[in-house]
Motif scaffolding. Structure first.
Motif, short mmCIF file in Angstrom:
data_model
loop_
_atom_site.label_atom_id
_atom_site.label_comp_id
_atom_site.label_asym_id
_atom_site.label_seq_id
_atom_site.Cartn_x
_atom_site.Cartn_y
_atom_site.Cartn_z
N GLU A 20 -14.03 3.58 5.91
CA GLU A 20 -13.76 4.91 5.37
C GLU A 20 -14.12 5.98 6.39
OE1 GLU A 20 -11.84 6.98 2.65
OE2 GLU A 20 -12.22 4.82 2.48
N THR A 76 -10.78 -4.41 2.52
CA THR A 76 -11.23 -5.05 1.28
C THR A 76 -11.07 -6.56 1.36
OG1 THR A 76 -10.74 -3.10 -0.07
CG2 THR A 76 -10.79 -5.23 -1.20
N HIS A 124 -17.27 -1.38 4.30
CA HIS A 124 -16.39 -0.44 3.60
C HIS A 124 -16.68 1.00 4.04
CE1 HIS A 124 -14.01 -2.80 0.86
NE2 HIS A 124 -15.07 -3.42 0.37
N ARG A 178 -7.42 0.30 4.19
CA ARG A 178 -8.46 0.03 3.20
C ARG A 178 -8.27 -1.35 2.56
NH1 ARG A 178 -7.29 5.67 1.94
NH2 ARG A 178 -9.10 6.96 2.52
N ALA A 179 -7.02 -1.71 2.29
CA ALA A 179 -6.75 -3.01 1.68
C ALA A 179 -7.11 -4.15 2.63
CB ALA A 179 -5.28 -3.10 1.28
N THR A 237 -11.70 8.97 7.66
CA THR A 237 -11.98 10.35 7.26
C THR A 237 -12.66 11.19 8.35
OG1 THR A 237 -14.06 9.62 6.23
CG2 THR A 237 -12.11 9.72 4.83
N SER A 257 0.21 4.05 1.40
CA SER A 257 0.09 4.78 2.67
C SER A 257 -0.55 3.88 3.71
CB SER A 257 -0.75 6.04 2.48
OG SER A 257 -2.11 5.69 2.24
N SER A 258 -0.47 4.29 4.95
CA SER A 258 -1.09 3.52 6.03
C SER A 258 -2.61 3.48 5.87
CB SER A 258 -0.72 4.12 7.39
OG SER A 258 0.67 4.02 7.61
N ALA A 259 -3.18 4.59 5.42
CA ALA A 259 -4.63 4.62 5.19
C ALA A 259 -5.01 3.62 4.11
CB ALA A 259 -5.08 6.03 4.80
N ASP A 260 -4.22 3.56 3.05
CA ASP A 260 -4.50 2.60 1.98
C ASP A 260 -4.30 1.17 2.45
OD1 ASP A 260 -5.29 4.39 -0.06
OD2 ASP A 260 -3.20 4.90 -0.45
N ALA A 261 -3.35 0.95 3.36
CA ALA A 261 -3.16 -0.39 3.92
C ALA A 261 -4.40 -0.81 4.70
CB ALA A 261 -1.93 -0.40 4.83
N ALA A 303 0.84 -1.20 0.00
CA ALA A 303 0.00 0.00 0.00
C ALA A 303 0.87 1.25 0.00
CB ALA A 303 -0.92 0.01 1.21
#
Length: 209
Positions: free
Chosen positions: A202, A105, A198, A101-102, A206, A95-99, A93
């Protein structure tokens, strides 16, 4: 937390039942893992495992001195599989945020698997309520690792937030949503529950940030 129905390759299957890796041991463990996950741990006896593996009783007890040793090996395999997936998400990922999210998912994707029957750890915990039981300890150790890993990621996400949210609270909120999704997906609809999960992830990233 993923819920595979077989032991992960290279998983740490130590414990009192470990006598090295062999084809017979892996066959027994794979068969037991599938049956434990689909039908329940206490509902599956050693005789059924031996019949479906197939294997002799002597072979079974050479590798697993007791059924409990086999159950511990099964859960450690699920643990290894989950850790590998989380590690891959973090490493790939941007970024940590994307990690996070992954990881979310992967949880949602898990719900849609045809063989999905819930969380292996929650199911095991329901069958082994004694906090001192070795099986229960594997469950608790796994959950402690999961929360700690998520909290570390949320710490990085919230690092510059003026609201200074608590990463531990966010991590436990994530796990609570994940537990609910894995418990209710087949009751409330996989697509609906997955979408709600999901949105929840998020929101943690956020709204709190």
């Amino acid at each position: 937390m993923a819920t595979p129905t077989r032991s992960a390759p290279g998983s740490p299957n130590g414990g009192s039942g470990g006598h090295g890796r062999s084809e017979a041991r892996e066959r027994l463990l794979a068969t037991a893992s599938r049956l434990f996950y689909s039908d329940g741990i206490r509902a599956v006896g050693v005789e059924r495992i031996l019949a479906e593996a197939p294997a002799t009783r002597a072979t079974f007890y050479r590798h697993f001195p007791s059924k409990e040793d086999l159950v511990v090996a099964y859960l450690r395999g699920v643990d290894a599989h989950t850790r590998a997936g989380v590690r891959a998400a973090i490493e790939t990922a941007p970024s940590s945020a994307d990690a996070l999210r992954a990881i979310g998912t992967a949880v949602a994707d898990d719900l849609a698997r045809p063989e999905f029957r819930g969380c292996a750890f929650l199911k095991a915990a329901a069958e082994y309520p004694d906090p001192n039981d070795p099986v229960r300890r594997v469950v608790l150790d796994h959950r402690a690792w999961y929360v700690t890993t998520l909290a570390e990621l949320f710490t990085q996400v919230f690092e510059t937030s003026p609201r200074r949210p608590n990463p531990q609270h966010a991590a436990r909120h994530f796990v609570m949503m994940r537990d609910g999704a894995m418990t209710g997906a087949h009751l409330d609809g996989v697509d609906s529950v997955g979408a709600a999960f999901h949105r929840g992830v998020e929101g943690l990233l956020t709204v709190l940030h």
